[in-house]
Design a protein around this motif. Structure first.
Motif, mmCIF file in Angstrom:
data_model
loop_
_atom_site.group_PDB
_atom_site.id
_atom_site.type_symbol
_atom_site.label_atom_id
_atom_site.label_comp_id
_atom_site.label_asym_id
_atom_site.label_seq_id
_atom_site.Cartn_x
_atom_site.Cartn_y
_atom_site.Cartn_z
ATOM 1 N N ILE A 1 22.402 42.738 -32.785
ATOM 2 C CA ILE A 1 23.018 41.402 -32.307
ATOM 3 C C ILE A 1 23.685 40.783 -33.380
ATOM 4 O O ILE A 1 23.451 40.686 -34.479
ATOM 5 N N PHE A 2 25.003 40.727 -32.768
ATOM 6 C CA PHE A 2 26.020 40.093 -33.894
ATOM 7 C C PHE A 2 25.948 38.603 -33.934
ATOM 8 O O PHE A 2 25.873 37.996 -33.133
ATOM 9 N N ASP A 3 25.665 38.394 -35.389
ATOM 10 C CA ASP A 3 25.358 36.902 -35.434
ATOM 11 C C ASP A 3 25.979 36.639 -37.025
ATOM 12 O O ASP A 3 25.456 36.749 -38.057
ATOM 13 N N TRP A 4 26.869 35.577 -36.734
ATOM 14 C CA TRP A 4 27.757 35.262 -37.723
ATOM 15 C C TRP A 4 26.857 34.375 -38.876
ATOM 16 O O TRP A 4 27.029 34.919 -40.221
ATOM 17 N N ASP A 5 26.016 33.447 -38.551
ATOM 18 C CA ASP A 5 25.407 32.769 -39.333
ATOM 19 C C ASP A 5 24.139 33.731 -40.370
ATOM 20 O O ASP A 5 24.260 33.569 -41.470
ATOM 21 N N LYS A 6 23.724 34.705 -39.730
ATOM 22 C CA LYS A 6 22.982 35.683 -40.318
ATOM 23 C C LYS A 6 23.638 36.283 -41.505
ATOM 24 O O LYS A 6 23.112 36.793 -42.569
ATOM 25 N N MET A 7 24.850 37.047 -40.917
ATOM 26 C CA MET A 7 25.546 38.037 -41.720
ATOM 27 C C MET A 7 26.011 37.358 -43.006
ATOM 28 O O MET A 7 26.204 37.781 -43.808
ATOM 29 N N LEU A 8 26.301 35.907 -43.115
ATOM 30 C CA LEU A 8 27.142 35.170 -44.046
ATOM 31 C C LEU A 8 26.224 34.447 -44.895
ATOM 32 O O LEU A 8 26.360 33.839 -45.840
ATOM 33 N N ALA A 9 24.856 34.469 -44.441
ATOM 34 C CA ALA A 9 23.630 33.556 -45.320
ATOM 35 C C ALA A 9 23.769 34.256 -46.836
ATOM 36 O O ALA A 9 23.893 35.500 -47.106
ATOM 37 N N LEU A 10 23.516 33.372 -47.659
ATOM 38 C CA LEU A 10 23.571 33.750 -49.125
ATOM 39 C C LEU A 10 22.076 34.107 -49.329
ATOM 40 O O LEU A 10 21.633 34.650 -50.659
ATOM 41 N N GLN A 11 21.239 33.882 -48.395
ATOM 42 C CA GLN A 11 19.754 34.607 -48.634
ATOM 43 C C GLN A 11 19.602 35.781 -47.466
ATOM 44 O O GLN A 11 20.165 35.784 -46.575
ATOM 45 N N GLY A 12 18.536 36.671 -48.145
ATOM 46 C CA GLY A 12 18.271 37.455 -47.209
ATOM 47 C C GLY A 12 19.173 38.676 -47.305
ATOM 48 O O GLY A 12 19.758 38.855 -48.233
ATOM 49 N N ASN A 13 18.642 40.001 -46.507
ATOM 50 C CA ASN A 13 19.373 41.233 -46.555
ATOM 51 C C ASN A 13 21.001 41.089 -46.224
ATOM 52 O O ASN A 13 21.147 41.741 -45.142
#
Ligand code: ARG
Length: 565
Positions: free
Chosen positions: A435-447
């Motif tokens: 699932i394409f998710d801008w917020d998730k991919m640009l987050a400074l935390q996580g993988n």
């Protein structure tokens, strides 16, 4: 590398104990630290084949095993696992070698292969869309990893520059071309022409006539067709530049036009293809999977198709480059096509032994699990996607660094935005939809890429704070648990690269780098660096090696780093 040495030592011990054993299956893998640093489960399988007691076999092999140089202990565990624990001194020696520049925890392959990678392969006169992004990013990452490991890689962009769509495009071009639109937005204009002709039933025959003229070499139609290819290639190149992706060749479908008749003739001659309802088909009667689906190699109207072109392409690549391996990076929906292609090729050229692999991937989805589209339901264009990635990253960067000038923030945003987009793709199992998710991919935390890029700048900032020019390579001290854990993780870089290359799965490297950032954070939390006493040199070295592995790992994923974020 230590890991290879241990594996070799185990293989020699096994060979001495069981001379007939298949050593290619005697492998040693990094394991859960609960059990040690590396583990082998090979002896259980060997014992089973021979109806031996696995623990007894493990004990006999262990007696012959000579790994004292690298391991503190070798333990026989459970049903016959062998667990290896590294000696800190051996770990330190590897780090010192890396610090002296002898390696960066990987070695080039001793048996380099020639690998053709067919990836990206967009279609002329159509916008590159989000569906092409996975192929482009994944193919490029595989090319980079294989090259780093010393293989000869040939990146070939098999663009779709031939086919029935050109009949409609040509007719549209001749009757309703808007020159000024073509000058500013060529792809949009060509797409408009295509749609206009395609939606008008009454133009079918005229479009068909233009296609026939193109196929028979009509000069005017050839020239327009060439122009369409040029305009498309300019668009592709703009995208590839922004993505930092390169090709050695762009040999599109049309390159093989002259070879198609010969391919068809040979398939008929060798009785591989047969007539069926006016078409020429290949049947796979003895293949349980393909039995029900014959492949068409010449349509009933006499035209060759995608399969014929791919057969000619395969033959050309084989003749031109003698590859050991050809990778086709496309959508999973083409699986049947490639299974048929490989099966036909095997009958056509049984003497050729190249490894043909369809490296397929799943779809990019919206939150409602339908294919990713714009709000108005259009396919998302790659150029718009890249713009949005950079724009969103710019907002994040500005929040963190309001005092940097705009040009600097734009440049950081470019690195982060493009990196985030690539990493979101590469970090997923390629065969699953995501699932394409801008917020998730640009987050400074996580993988995410920004998290790793940020980890990199944090390590680098340590060096900016102290003026550290020459770090002493002999200074390694690994007393703290966190130091040792980080050091051991660094050692596994090469093994991970090899796994990526063996299974064509860059997500292994993403996971590794994410864990590396975690080990570094734990180390940095527990062990002061600039304020350390005797350990200062050693810890700086750990920082430096971490930064180098992080940067190299991201680089082979096609992701840049920034010294500042
Ligand atoms: N142009 C094709 C598409 O957009 C992909 C081509 C893949 N490569 C190949 N040799 N068939 O679906």
């Amino acid at each position: 590398m230590i890991h290879c040495r241990i594996q070799q030592a185990l293989q020699s011990a096994v060979a001495a104990e069981l001379p007939d054993a298949d050593l290619s299956r005697v492998l040693v893998r990094p394991c859960d630290p609960k059990f040690g640093d590396y583990q082998s489960n090979a002896l259980m399988a060997l014992a089973k084949q021979r109806k031996m007691n696995p623990r007894e076999l493990a004990a006999a092999v262990e007696r012959r095993l000579d790994v004292g140089e690298w391991c503190d202990s070798v333990e026989i565990a459970g049903a016959g696992f062998l667990n290896f624990s590294l000696r800190p001194a051996a770990v330190a020696a590897q780090l010192q070698a890396a610090a002296r520049g002898e390696h960066l925890f990987f070695v080039p392959s001793s048996t380099p292969r020639t690998v053709v990678i067919d990836f990206s392969s967009p279609n002329v006169a159509k916008p590159m869309h989000v569906g092409h992004i996975r192929s482009t990013i994944l193919g490029d990452a595989l090319a980079r990893v294989l090259r780093l490991l010393g293989h000869r890689v040939i990146a070939d962009n098999h663009i779709g520059d031939w086919g029935t769509q050109f009949g409609m495009l040509l007719l549209g071009w001749k009757t309703q071309l808007d020159e000024s639109a073509l000058a500013t937005h060529p792809i949009d204009e060509m797409e408009r022409l295509y749609k206009a002709v395609n939606s008008d039933e009454s133009l079918r025959d005229a479009a068909r006539a233009e296609l026939v003229k193109l196929q028979s070499g009509d000069e005017e139609n050839r020239a327009i067709w060439q122009r369409m290819i040029e305009l498309s290639q300019e668009q592709f190149d703009t995208i590839y530049n922004r993505l930092g992706v390169g090709f050695d060749y762009t040999l599109g479908e049309s390159f093989y036009n002259d070879a198609l008749v010969g391919v068809i003739a040979e398939l008929e001659e060798k009785n591989i293809a047969e007539e069926s309802e006016g078409a020429l088909v290949v049947k796979f009667t003895d293949d349980p999977k393909l039995k029900k689906q014959p492949a068409i190699v010449r349509k009933s109207d006499g035209a060759a198709n995608y399969t014929t072109t791919d057969l000619a392409t395969l033959e050309y690549r084989q003749r031109e480059w003698s590859p050991d391996e050809i990778l086709y990076v496309t959508d999973g929906r083409q699986q049947l096509h490639f299974q048929q292609l490989f099966a036909i090729h095997k009958r056509w050229k049984p003497e050729v032994v190249a490894n043909l692999v369809h490296v397929w991937f799943g779809s990019i989805l919206s939150h409602d699990r339908t294919p990713y589209k714009t709000r108005s339901g259009e396919v998302v264009r790659l150029s718009a996607l890249l713009n949005e990635a950079e724009e969103r990253a710019f907002t994040v960067v500005t929040e963190k660094n309001a005092d940097l000038d705009e040009a600097a923030r734009r440049e950081i945003a470019r690195v982060i935005g493009i990196g985030a987009l690539k990493y979101a793709d590469l970090s997923n199992n390629r065969q699953s939809d995501y699932i394409f998710d801008w917020d998730k991919m640009l987050a400074l935390q996580g993988n995410t890429a920004p998290y790793l890029q940020y980890a990199y700048t944090r390590v680098r900032s340590i060096f900016r704070k102290g003026d550290i020019e020459n770090i002493d390579a002999s200074a390694i001290i690994l007393n703290e648990l966190e130091e040792l854990a980080l050091a051991k993780h660094l050692l596994n870089f090469g093994q991970v690269l090899e796994n990526v290359a063996a299974e064509y799965r860059p997500n292994y490297l993403c996971n590794y780098l994410y864990e590396l950032a975690g080990h570094f954070a734990a180390f940095y939390e527990a062990c002061p660096v600039l304020k350390a006493g005797d350990e200062k040199q050693s810890r700086l070295l750990l920082c430096d090696l971490t930064a180098r592995v992080m940067r190299q790992g991201l680089a082979v994923l096609g992701i840049e780093v920034s010294e500042q974020m």
